[in-house]
Design a protein around this motif. Structure first.
Motif, mmCIF file in Angstrom:
data_model
loop_
_atom_site.group_PDB
_atom_site.id
_atom_site.type_symbol
_atom_site.label_atom_id
_atom_site.label_comp_id
_atom_site.label_asym_id
_atom_site.label_seq_id
_atom_site.Cartn_x
_atom_site.Cartn_y
_atom_site.Cartn_z
ATOM 1 N N VAL A 1 0.807 -1.214 0.000
ATOM 2 C CA VAL A 1 0.000 0.000 0.000
ATOM 3 C C VAL A 1 0.844 1.270 0.000
ATOM 4 O O VAL A 1 0.314 2.363 -0.134
ATOM 5 C CB VAL A 1 -0.974 0.026 1.204
ATOM 6 N N SER A 2 2.163 1.145 0.166
ATOM 7 C CA SER A 2 3.017 2.331 0.178
ATOM 8 C C SER A 2 4.391 2.001 -0.390
ATOM 9 O O SER A 2 4.860 0.863 -0.308
ATOM 10 C CB SER A 2 3.147 2.897 1.599
ATOM 11 N N LEU A 3 5.001 3.033 -0.971
ATOM 12 C CA LEU A 3 6.304 2.866 -1.596
ATOM 13 C C LEU A 3 7.029 4.202 -1.562
ATOM 14 O O LEU A 3 6.425 5.247 -1.802
ATOM 15 C CB LEU A 3 6.115 2.425 -3.050
ATOM 16 N N THR A 4 8.323 4.183 -1.256
ATOM 17 C CA THR A 4 9.144 5.383 -1.319
ATOM 18 C C THR A 4 10.556 5.000 -1.723
ATOM 19 O O THR A 4 10.971 3.854 -1.534
ATOM 20 C CB THR A 4 9.136 6.160 0.020
ATOM 21 N N VAL A 5 11.275 5.972 -2.284
ATOM 22 C CA VAL A 5 12.632 5.733 -2.761
ATOM 23 C C VAL A 5 13.597 6.606 -1.984
ATOM 24 O O VAL A 5 13.326 7.781 -1.724
ATOM 25 C CB VAL A 5 12.746 6.058 -4.271
ATOM 26 N N GLY A 6 14.735 6.019 -1.587
ATOM 27 C CA GLY A 6 15.813 6.741 -0.932
ATOM 28 C C GLY A 6 17.109 6.465 -1.671
ATOM 29 O O GLY A 6 17.117 5.796 -2.696
ATOM 30 N N PRO A 7 18.225 6.954 -1.143
ATOM 31 C CA PRO A 7 19.510 6.710 -1.790
ATOM 32 C C PRO A 7 19.842 5.209 -1.825
ATOM 33 O O PRO A 7 19.911 4.577 -0.777
ATOM 34 C CB PRO A 7 20.511 7.460 -0.921
ATOM 35 N N ASP A 8 19.971 4.643 -3.003
ATOM 36 C CA ASP A 8 20.349 3.240 -3.223
ATOM 37 C C ASP A 8 19.346 2.212 -2.710
ATOM 38 O O ASP A 8 19.610 1.017 -2.763
ATOM 39 C CB ASP A 8 21.726 2.937 -2.621
ATOM 40 N N ARG A 9 18.228 2.638 -2.177
ATOM 41 C CA ARG A 9 17.233 1.714 -1.641
ATOM 42 C C ARG A 9 15.835 2.213 -1.994
ATOM 43 O O ARG A 9 15.611 3.388 -2.212
ATOM 44 C CB ARG A 9 17.318 1.630 -0.113
ATOM 45 N N PHE A 10 14.893 1.292 -2.025
ATOM 46 C CA PHE A 10 13.496 1.705 -1.986
ATOM 47 C C PHE A 10 12.785 0.834 -0.968
ATOM 48 O O PHE A 10 13.291 -0.210 -0.539
ATOM 49 C CB PHE A 10 12.831 1.718 -3.371
ATOM 50 N N TYR A 11 11.627 1.288 -0.515
ATOM 51 C CA TYR A 11 10.947 0.712 0.635
ATOM 52 C C TYR A 11 9.485 0.486 0.278
ATOM 53 O O TYR A 11 8.852 1.333 -0.337
ATOM 54 C CB TYR A 11 11.036 1.669 1.831
ATOM 55 N N SER A 12 8.958 -0.668 0.686
ATOM 56 C CA SER A 12 7.553 -0.969 0.443
ATOM 57 C C SER A 12 6.871 -1.317 1.761
ATOM 58 O O SER A 12 7.416 -2.044 2.580
ATOM 59 C CB SER A 12 7.416 -2.132 -0.557
ATOM 60 N N GLY A 13 5.679 -0.766 1.951
ATOM 61 C CA GLY A 13 4.874 -1.058 3.132
ATOM 62 C C GLY A 13 3.673 -1.879 2.722
ATOM 63 O O GLY A 13 3.119 -1.704 1.635
ATOM 64 N N SER A 14 3.239 -2.766 3.609
ATOM 65 C CA SER A 14 2.227 -3.745 3.219
ATOM 66 C C SER A 14 1.132 -3.931 4.257
ATOM 67 O O SER A 14 1.289 -3.617 5.436
ATOM 68 C CB SER A 14 2.928 -5.088 2.974
ATOM 69 N N ILE A 15 0.047 -4.520 3.759
ATOM 70 C CA ILE A 15 -1.042 -4.953 4.632
ATOM 71 C C ILE A 15 -0.541 -6.018 5.605
ATOM 72 O O ILE A 15 -1.087 -6.189 6.692
ATOM 73 C CB ILE A 15 -2.216 -5.477 3.782
ATOM 74 N N ASP A 16 0.536 -6.729 5.255
ATOM 75 C CA ASP A 16 1.080 -7.768 6.147
ATOM 76 C C ASP A 16 1.834 -7.187 7.349
ATOM 77 O O ASP A 16 2.444 -7.909 8.114
ATOM 78 C CB ASP A 16 1.947 -8.772 5.377
ATOM 79 N N ARG A 17 1.795 -5.843 7.497
ATOM 80 C CA ARG A 17 2.367 -5.114 8.643
ATOM 81 C C ARG A 17 3.887 -5.027 8.617
ATOM 82 O O ARG A 17 4.514 -4.704 9.613
ATOM 83 C CB ARG A 17 1.895 -5.712 9.977
ATOM 84 N N THR A 18 4.496 -5.322 7.492
ATOM 85 C CA THR A 18 5.947 -5.228 7.387
ATOM 86 C C THR A 18 6.348 -4.150 6.390
ATOM 87 O O THR A 18 5.551 -3.714 5.553
ATOM 88 C CB THR A 18 6.578 -6.566 6.923
ATOM 89 N N ILE A 19 7.601 -3.746 6.498
ATOM 90 C CA ILE A 19 8.235 -2.859 5.531
ATOM 91 C C ILE A 19 9.426 -3.624 4.977
ATOM 92 O O ILE A 19 10.200 -4.217 5.736
ATOM 93 C CB ILE A 19 8.690 -1.549 6.201
ATOM 94 N N ARG A 20 9.541 -3.643 3.664
ATOM 95 C CA ARG A 20 10.675 -4.316 3.024
ATOM 96 C C ARG A 20 11.615 -3.260 2.469
ATOM 97 O O ARG A 20 11.179 -2.240 1.934
ATOM 98 C CB ARG A 20 10.216 -5.214 1.871
#
Length: 73
Positions: free
Chosen positions: A13-32
């Motif tokens: 449900v969420s996504l953002t980009v940072g230096p050399d990484r990107f991050y995903s947030g989920s309904i499963d309550r985790t961030i990858r």
């Protein structure tokens, strides 16, 4: 499409980009945390007790907020 990236057990449900990484947030309550160069998941962040709804990279910080009424830095 470069590659399908699968790791969460439920929808993202969420996504953002940072230096050399990107991050995903989920309904499963985790961030990858994903490596932008290899497109591999390098870390699973656990801490919210409900959906990780919003993510933002600010300087060297990742800030997340959740339906559990908390935000984490």
């Amino acid at each position: 499409m470069a590659a399908p990236l699968r790791s969460h057990t439920q929808g993202m449900v969420s996504l953002t980009v940072g230096p050399d990484r990107f991050y995903s947030g989920s309904i499963d309550r985790t961030i990858r945390v994903w490596d932008l160069h290899t497109l591999e998941c390098v870390l699973e962040i656990v801490g919210h007790t409900d959906v990780a709804m919003s993510l933002i990279c600010w300087d060297q910080y990742l800030i997340s907020c959740s339906l559990d009424q908390t935000f984490n830095v």
